[in-house]
Design an enzyme around this catalytic site. Structure first.
Site, PDB file in Angstrom:
ATOM      1  N   ASP A   1       4.027  -7.910  -4.952  1.00 39.23           N
ATOM      2  CA  ASP A   1       4.386  -6.514  -5.244  1.00 39.23           C
ATOM      3  C   ASP A   1       4.751  -6.392  -6.715  1.00 39.23           C
ATOM      4  O   ASP A   1       5.044  -7.385  -7.386  1.00 39.23           O
ATOM      5  CB  ASP A   1       5.580  -6.073  -4.381  1.00 39.23           C
ATOM      6  CG  ASP A   1       5.937  -4.610  -4.633  1.00 39.23           C
ATOM      7  OD1 ASP A   1       5.052  -3.749  -4.462  1.00 39.23           O
ATOM      8  OD2 ASP A   1       7.078  -4.326  -5.031  1.00 39.23           O
ATOM      9  N   SER A   2       4.758  -5.146  -7.199  1.00 40.20           N
ATOM     10  CA  SER A   2       5.167  -4.909  -8.582  1.00 40.20           C
ATOM     11  C   SER A   2       6.644  -5.249  -8.793  1.00 40.20           C
ATOM     12  O   SER A   2       7.067  -5.422  -9.934  1.00 40.20           O
ATOM     13  CB  SER A   2       4.924  -3.441  -8.941  1.00 40.20           C
ATOM     14  OG  SER A   2       5.606  -2.597  -8.028  1.00 40.20           O
TER      15      SER A   2
ATOM     16  N   TYR B   1       4.190  -0.091 -11.516  1.00 43.02           N
ATOM     17  CA  TYR B   1       2.734  -0.063 -11.579  1.00 43.02           C
ATOM     18  C   TYR B   1       2.208   1.374 -11.362  1.00 43.02           C
ATOM     19  O   TYR B   1       1.096   1.687 -11.751  1.00 43.02           O
ATOM     20  CB  TYR B   1       2.138  -0.943 -10.476  1.00 43.02           C
ATOM     21  CG  TYR B   1       2.128  -2.434 -10.750  1.00 43.02           C
ATOM     22  CD1 TYR B   1       2.884  -3.018 -11.768  1.00 43.02           C
ATOM     23  CD2 TYR B   1       1.345  -3.279  -9.967  1.00 43.02           C
ATOM     24  CE1 TYR B   1       2.863  -4.391 -11.982  1.00 43.02           C
ATOM     25  CE2 TYR B   1       1.313  -4.644 -10.186  1.00 43.02           C
ATOM     26  CZ  TYR B   1       2.072  -5.196 -11.187  1.00 43.02           C
ATOM     27  OH  TYR B   1       2.045  -6.548 -11.398  1.00 43.02           O
ATOM     28  N   GLY B   2       3.029   2.181 -10.712  1.00 40.10           N
ATOM     29  CA  GLY B   2       2.577   3.493 -10.248  1.00 40.10           C
ATOM     30  C   GLY B   2       2.164   4.464 -11.333  1.00 40.10           C
ATOM     31  O   GLY B   2       1.535   5.482 -11.062  1.00 40.10           O
TER      32      GLY B   2
ATOM     33  N   CYS C   1       2.011  -3.971  -2.490  1.00 41.19           N
ATOM     34  CA  CYS C   1       2.113  -2.818  -3.383  1.00 41.19           C
ATOM     35  C   CYS C   1       0.968  -1.839  -3.095  1.00 41.19           C
ATOM     36  O   CYS C   1      -0.210  -2.205  -3.191  1.00 41.19           O
ATOM     37  CB  CYS C   1       2.042  -3.313  -4.821  1.00 41.19           C
ATOM     38  SG  CYS C   1       2.155  -2.016  -6.043  1.00 41.19           S
ATOM     39  N   ASN C   2       1.314  -0.613  -2.748  1.00 41.28           N
ATOM     40  CA  ASN C   2       0.280   0.396  -2.474  1.00 41.28           C
ATOM     41  C   ASN C   2      -0.558   0.670  -3.706  1.00 41.28           C
ATOM     42  O   ASN C   2      -1.774   0.838  -3.620  1.00 41.28           O
ATOM     43  CB  ASN C   2       0.928   1.703  -2.009  1.00 41.28           C
ATOM     44  CG  ASN C   2       1.445   1.621  -0.601  1.00 41.28           C
ATOM     45  OD1 ASN C   2       0.836   2.116   0.332  1.00 41.28           O
ATOM     46  ND2 ASN C   2       2.596   0.970  -0.416  1.00 41.28           N
ATOM     47  N   THR C   3       0.090   0.728  -4.872  1.00 44.08           N
ATOM     48  CA  THR C   3      -0.643   1.022  -6.099  1.00 44.08           C
ATOM     49  C   THR C   3      -1.646  -0.086  -6.396  1.00 44.08           C
ATOM     50  O   THR C   3      -2.816   0.177  -6.703  1.00 44.08           O
ATOM     51  CB  THR C   3       0.340   1.182  -7.281  1.00 44.08           C
ATOM     52  OG1 THR C   3       1.304   2.190  -6.949  1.00 44.08           O
ATOM     53  CG2 THR C   3      -0.379   1.559  -8.560  1.00 44.08           C
TER      54      THR C   3
ATOM     55  N   GLU D   1      15.463   3.246  -6.353  1.00 44.55           N
ATOM     56  CA  GLU D   1      15.973   2.090  -7.115  1.00 44.55           C
ATOM     57  C   GLU D   1      17.371   2.364  -7.673  1.00 44.55           C
ATOM     58  O   GLU D   1      18.115   1.436  -7.972  1.00 44.55           O
ATOM     59  CB  GLU D   1      14.974   1.710  -8.216  1.00 44.55           C
ATOM     60  CG  GLU D   1      13.711   1.135  -7.578  1.00 44.55           C
ATOM     61  CD  GLU D   1      12.799   0.372  -8.522  1.00 44.55           C
ATOM     62  OE1 GLU D   1      13.118   0.245  -9.718  1.00 44.55           O
ATOM     63  OE2 GLU D   1      11.748  -0.093  -8.044  1.00 44.55           O
TER      64      GLU D   1
ATOM     65  N   CYS E   1       3.774   4.172  -0.147  1.00 51.32           N
ATOM     66  CA  CYS E   1       4.479   3.525  -1.266  1.00 51.32           C
ATOM     67  C   CYS E   1       5.541   2.631  -0.657  1.00 51.32           C
ATOM     68  O   CYS E   1       6.186   2.991   0.335  1.00 51.32           O
ATOM     69  CB  CYS E   1       5.124   4.580  -2.164  1.00 51.32           C
ATOM     70  SG  CYS E   1       6.168   3.875  -3.461  1.00 51.32           S
ATOM     71  N   THR E   2       5.721   1.473  -1.266  1.00 52.21           N
ATOM     72  CA  THR E   2       6.652   0.474  -0.726  1.00 52.21           C
ATOM     73  C   THR E   2       8.087   0.974  -0.592  1.00 52.21           C
ATOM     74  O   THR E   2       8.844   0.460   0.222  1.00 52.21           O
ATOM     75  CB  THR E   2       6.690  -0.741  -1.659  1.00 52.21           C
ATOM     76  OG1 THR E   2       6.874  -0.269  -3.012  1.00 52.21           O
ATOM     77  CG2 THR E   2       5.439  -1.561  -1.565  1.00 52.21           C
ATOM     78  N   HIS E   3       8.474   1.938  -1.435  1.00 55.32           N
ATOM     79  CA  HIS E   3       9.878   2.366  -1.451  1.00 55.32           C
ATOM     80  C   HIS E   3      10.214   3.375  -0.359  1.00 55.32           C
ATOM     81  O   HIS E   3      11.373   3.558  -0.024  1.00 55.32           O
ATOM     82  CB  HIS E   3      10.207   2.988  -2.807  1.00 55.32           C
ATOM     83  CG  HIS E   3      10.270   2.007  -3.934  1.00 55.32           C
ATOM     84  ND1 HIS E   3       9.245   1.130  -4.207  1.00 55.32           N
ATOM     85  CD2 HIS E   3      11.235   1.762  -4.851  1.00 55.32           C
ATOM     86  CE1 HIS E   3       9.583   0.395  -5.256  1.00 55.32           C
ATOM     87  NE2 HIS E   3      10.781   0.756  -5.663  1.00 55.32           N
TER      88      HIS E   3
HETATM   89  N1  DGL Z   1       5.151  -0.848  -5.313  1.00 54.63           N
HETATM   90  C1  DGL Z   1       4.685   0.437  -5.782  1.00 54.63           C
HETATM   91  C2  DGL Z   1       3.808   1.091  -4.695  1.00 54.63           C
HETATM   92  O1  DGL Z   1       3.908   0.777  -3.524  1.00 54.63           O
HETATM   93  C3  DGL Z   1       5.834   1.361  -6.158  1.00 54.63           C
HETATM   94  C4  DGL Z   1       6.593   0.901  -7.401  1.00 54.63           C
HETATM   95  C5  DGL Z   1       5.752   0.881  -8.658  1.00 54.63           C
HETATM   96  O2  DGL Z   1       5.292   1.945  -9.101  1.00 54.63           O
HETATM   97  O3  DGL Z   1       5.564  -0.212  -9.194  1.00 54.63           O
HETATM   98  O4  DGL Z   1       2.993   1.911  -5.010  1.00 54.63           O
END
Ligand code: DGL
Length: 273
Positions: free
Chosen positions: A12-13, A44-45, A75-77, A152, A187-189
């Site tokens: 993940d990012s 990363y987003g 990470c979805n991105t 966060e 998105c992971t969050h």
């Molecule tokens: N992990 C990213 C996602 O799931 C969210 C955080 C980021 O932007 O790095 O898209």
């Protein structure tokens, strides 16, 4: 994949992928896990395809070098922008979060209309839309860039976050998507905001958490390779090593919110570009 006790690499990012790791630990606690969080280079987003692909391929190589037998792109991105590049560069199977999320949405939605929320980059890639349309669903994707920093900041139960989420979702479930019956957390969050998102979504909407869907997809992929043992024994067996590119202390502090347990065995790593 040869061992009966597989080593699963999770990338993940940064912190958010811990929601995917949490789901994996619940579904497959009898594996070993290596978690790579690229905390020095998040988010990363808001980054370009080229940058995210380069970072993600480096991370995949790192996990492979540490004997990961399967890599989960939590990470979805990174999944949305670079799954093909990562899969092409890796020598082990790679599973991303988009396809399992889309599949879960397809099995839940009756109106065949789905809203997906994610980062700016995920939404611009239209990866979820393509995956959902391939299954005969209509999708509206909505970027919710303020939610990652709010999570966060630890504001998961904050009135400001609820107000922000309400605005995003009112915009998403409008016009032609008033009858959308499924919300995909792309998105992971966002799993941390699930109770709040439930409150601010229209009452008829089901929530699909791609973290949970991905954990089930990984379990299916592993199949019989994972030994089946009693649940207490399984839980005790999970072993996790964490690698982060920025502060170990910050990862341990913030990571607890995502994993809901203390994080031990965290090492700092420097990726040479
Ligand atoms: N992990 C990213 C996602 O799931 C969210 C955080 C980021 O932007 O790095 O898209």
């Amino acid at each position: 994949m040869t061992s009966r006790r597989p080593t699963i690499g999770v990338f993940d990012s940064g912190f958010g992928g811990l929601t995917v790791l949490k789901a994996l630990l619940e579904v497959i606690p009898e594996a070993d896990y290596l978690y790579f969080g690229d905390t020095a280079r998040l988010p990363y987003g808001s980054k370009s395809v080229q940058t995210v692909a380069r970072y993600a391929v480096e991370a995949a190589h790192f996990l492979e070098a540490h004997r990961a037998e399967l890599i989960v792109i939590a990470c979805n991105t990174a999944t949305a922008l670079a799954l093909n590049q990562i899969t092409g560069a890796a020598h082990v199977p790679v599973i991303g979060v988009v396809e399992p999320g889309a599949e879960a949405a397809a099995s839940v939605s009756k109106t065949r209309k789905v809203v997906v929320i994610g980062t700016e980059a995920t939404v611009c890639s239209h990866a979820y839309q393509k995956a959902l349309e391939a299954k005969g669903l209509h999708a509206r994707e909505k970027a919710c860039p303020l939610l990652v920093p709010l999570v966060e900041e630890g504001w998961v139960n904050h009135a400001v976050t609820e107000q922000v989420a309400r605005i995003y979702l009112e915009e998403a479930f409008a016009d032609g998507f008033r009858d959308a019956d499924t919300l995909v957390l792309g998105c992971t969050h966002y799993p941390l905001l699930k109770p709040m998102l439930r409150r601010v979504s229209p009452a008829h909407v089901s929530i699909v958490d791609s973290a949970e869907s991905t954990a089930r997809a990984v379990a299916e992929r592993l199949g019989n390779l994972v030994p089946r043992v009693a649940s207490e024994e399984r839980r005790a067996k999970a072993r996790v090593g964490f690698f982060v590119t920025d502060s170990v202390e910050k990862f341990q502090r913030l990571g607890q919110t995502f994993l809901r347990r203390p994080l031990a065995n965290v090492q700092h790593v420097d990726l040479k570009e």
